[in-house]
Write a protein that holds these residues in place. Sequence first.
Motif, PDB file in Angstrom:
ATOM      1  N   UNK A 154      77.701 -20.727 -49.908  1.00  0.00           N
ATOM      2  CA  UNK A 154      76.716 -22.242 -51.255  1.00  0.00           C
ATOM      3  C   UNK A 154      75.399 -22.395 -50.250  1.00  0.00           C
ATOM      4  N   UNK A 155      74.389 -22.882 -51.081  1.00  0.00           N
ATOM      5  CA  UNK A 155      73.945 -22.964 -51.033  1.00  0.00           C
ATOM      6  C   UNK A 155      73.196 -24.054 -49.697  1.00  0.00           C
ATOM      7  N   UNK A 156      72.200 -24.166 -48.775  1.00  0.00           N
ATOM      8  CA  UNK A 156      72.281 -25.447 -47.825  1.00  0.00           C
ATOM      9  C   UNK A 156      70.846 -26.276 -48.021  1.00  0.00           C
ATOM     10  N   UNK A 157      71.206 -26.095 -49.355  1.00  0.00           N
ATOM     11  CA  UNK A 157      70.128 -27.922 -49.425  1.00  0.00           C
ATOM     12  C   UNK A 157      71.210 -28.665 -50.277  1.00  0.00           C
ATOM     13  N   UNK A 158      70.935 -29.904 -51.264  1.00  0.00           N
ATOM     14  CA  UNK A 158      71.720 -31.307 -50.834  1.00  0.00           C
ATOM     15  C   UNK A 158      72.422 -30.622 -52.211  1.00  0.00           C
ATOM     16  N   UNK A 159      72.174 -30.696 -53.338  1.00  0.00           N
ATOM     17  CA  UNK A 159      73.306 -29.574 -54.779  1.00  0.00           C
ATOM     18  C   UNK A 159      74.054 -28.512 -53.938  1.00  0.00           C
ATOM     19  N   UNK A 160      73.419 -28.178 -52.776  1.00  0.00           N
ATOM     20  CA  UNK A 160      74.694 -26.730 -52.396  1.00  0.00           C
ATOM     21  C   UNK A 160      75.344 -27.528 -51.928  1.00  0.00           C
ATOM     22  N   UNK A 161      74.880 -28.881 -50.815  1.00  0.00           N
ATOM     23  CA  UNK A 161      76.301 -29.469 -49.814  1.00  0.00           C
ATOM     24  C   UNK A 161      77.060 -30.565 -50.598  1.00  0.00           C
ATOM     25  N   UNK A 175      64.194 -29.647 -71.976  1.00  0.00           N
ATOM     26  CA  UNK A 175      63.189 -30.685 -71.399  1.00  0.00           C
ATOM     27  C   UNK A 175      64.524 -31.626 -70.237  1.00  0.00           C
ATOM     28  N   UNK A 176      65.255 -30.499 -69.747  1.00  0.00           N
ATOM     29  CA  UNK A 176      66.057 -31.682 -69.101  1.00  0.00           C
ATOM     30  C   UNK A 176      66.191 -30.818 -67.567  1.00  0.00           C
ATOM     31  N   UNK A 177      65.073 -31.035 -67.527  1.00  0.00           N
ATOM     32  CA  UNK A 177      65.285 -30.246 -65.891  1.00  0.00           C
ATOM     33  C   UNK A 177      65.315 -31.175 -64.791  1.00  0.00           C
ATOM     34  N   UNK A 178      65.601 -32.207 -65.372  1.00  0.00           N
ATOM     35  CA  UNK A 178      66.312 -34.106 -63.597  1.00  0.00           C
ATOM     36  C   UNK A 178      67.886 -33.718 -63.707  1.00  0.00           C
ATOM     37  N   UNK A 179      68.222 -32.439 -64.890  1.00  0.00           N
ATOM     38  CA  UNK A 179      69.870 -32.222 -64.846  1.00  0.00           C
ATOM     39  C   UNK A 179      70.421 -31.539 -63.254  1.00  0.00           C
ATOM     40  N   UNK A 180      71.064 -31.611 -62.682  1.00  0.00           N
ATOM     41  CA  UNK A 180      71.481 -31.386 -61.715  1.00  0.00           C
ATOM     42  C   UNK A 180      72.910 -29.876 -60.870  1.00  0.00           C
ATOM     43  N   UNK A 181      72.321 -28.888 -60.678  1.00  0.00           N
ATOM     44  CA  UNK A 181      73.814 -27.605 -60.674  1.00  0.00           C
ATOM     45  C   UNK A 181      73.202 -27.249 -59.232  1.00  0.00           C
ATOM     46  N   UNK A 182      74.330 -26.332 -58.875  1.00  0.00           N
ATOM     47  CA  UNK A 182      74.286 -25.484 -58.034  1.00  0.00           C
ATOM     48  C   UNK A 182      74.816 -24.954 -57.949  1.00  0.00           C
ATOM     49  N   UNK A 183      74.908 -23.247 -57.607  1.00  0.00           N
ATOM     50  CA  UNK A 183      75.408 -22.056 -57.786  1.00  0.00           C
ATOM     51  C   UNK A 183      76.400 -21.343 -56.696  1.00  0.00           C
ATOM     52  N   UNK A 239      86.780 -19.190 -45.587  1.00  0.00           N
ATOM     53  CA  UNK A 239      85.158 -18.664 -44.741  1.00  0.00           C
ATOM     54  C   UNK A 239      84.188 -19.059 -45.634  1.00  0.00           C
ATOM     55  N   UNK A 240      83.879 -20.481 -44.920  1.00  0.00           N
ATOM     56  CA  UNK A 240      82.312 -20.499 -45.342  1.00  0.00           C
ATOM     57  C   UNK A 240      81.026 -19.674 -45.005  1.00  0.00           C
ATOM     58  N   UNK A 241      80.040 -19.954 -45.860  1.00  0.00           N
ATOM     59  CA  UNK A 241      79.032 -18.783 -45.660  1.00  0.00           C
ATOM     60  C   UNK A 241      77.817 -18.828 -46.367  1.00  0.00           C
ATOM     61  N   UNK A 242      76.584 -17.975 -46.668  1.00  0.00           N
ATOM     62  CA  UNK A 242      76.147 -18.441 -47.476  1.00  0.00           C
ATOM     63  C   UNK A 242      76.330 -17.897 -48.306  1.00  0.00           C
TER      64      UNK A 242
END
Length: 457
Positions: free
Chosen positions: A176-183, A142-150, A204-207
């Motif tokens: 990284x993922x180009x979204x708020x958490x990824x950035x 029940x903690x879908x509010x917690x943020x993370x990025x892979x 070397x930064x990429x997707x």
Amino acid sequence: MNISIIGTGYVGLVTGACLADIGNHVFCLDVDPRKIATLNGGGIPIYEPGLDAVVESNVAAGRLSFSTDIEASVAHGDIQFIAVGTPPDEDGSADLQYVLAAARNIGRYMNGFKVVVDKSTVPVGTADKVKAVIQEELDKRGRADLRFSVVSNPEFLKEGAAVDDFMRPDRIVIGYSDDEDGREALVWMRRLYAPFNRNHERSRVMDVRSAEFTKYAANAMLATRISFMNELANLADRVGADIESVRQGIGSDPRIGYSFLYAGTGYGGSCFPKDIQALTRIARDNGQALKVLESVEAVNNEQKRVLTNKVLARFGPDLSDRTFALWGLAFKPNTDDMREAPSRVVIDVLLRAGARVVAHDPIAVDETRRVLQLDFADAPALLERISFSAAKDPMEVLKDADALIIVTEWKAYRSPDLQRLKSLMKTPEIFDGRNLYEPGVLKEAGVGYQGIGRNSL
């Protein structure tokens, strides 16, 4: 920064120790209590030059610790490195069970924003699976509010030079993922690696998927160069050319360069064999055949028998009453890694042909004994005909040998006393799987010589 490393194998332990060495507080987790007990007792479960000193100094400074406590590991690190094994499955694909188990534990215990880093070598698309597993666990809590990025941050460490490779990297690949958490995760990763980028930018930064692919592509290219040169070396033996001259001739071309152009007995270790298999499996799963890499693997498997083919051609198929000295067991110098080591094939052929083997390696004797118990599970009695030495003087194993076979290019083997060698051996003959010696010098000394692609001399 607070860093957690999940897995204290080769990649995890080097990564953790080196990140601690630049001032981070690193918590190393492993589910194997014996390994953690060894580390907490001051031991190192792998052999890697210089690693023991880095571990010791950072443990003493309080920046590096080891534990089996999963919940404490997740709580400690703002950045969670997954550095567990990805062994080949039966179909050649990478087994992700340990990666996904680590991800699941992060989801079970995390209570704030986490940057989850895939450090293990994983197939393209693994980050999506890791993300899904973590999200599944958060939903259960029940903690879908917690943020993370892979994030994908593949390692490029050479066994035997891993500490130096980490501290002086050629490149740092960050996917990284180009979204708020990824950035936000990218900001954390840039901060973590800032000490390595002071002289010039190495990142070397990429997707994410490109980063996952980069690791496989790098190893595939290097393995291809090795198999390519080995095929040319075998042809050189047939047409009367010297592969060493050829190597220098093509290596001087800046478009080619000298790296990974040495002919030998084939590649081994934990990376190239399984990564080539995994990449070809990924291709098949996506409807494509990687014909070049399929050939690279086939050539490498055949190359591991080149030395023994030369031995059998010289002494005949029945090696009963023959004794062979073997220099080098590990797949490369400065490691005790016996995974896919060519020496295992050489030993198998010799023992099953009736020979006695006296083997020397400065480091890998204990590990060799362990893996040979598995290799010869069908015929354990054959192991009675092999003995080992880790003595400082490798010449000790030459006494009454019919020939010397060189498999690993340890420095201790590079300048042997040829007169002493002749006096010790029954037949002064060398089968050189690493082209350590100049054929003309040995022949002048009255020592028979067969190298890889050098038999025209």
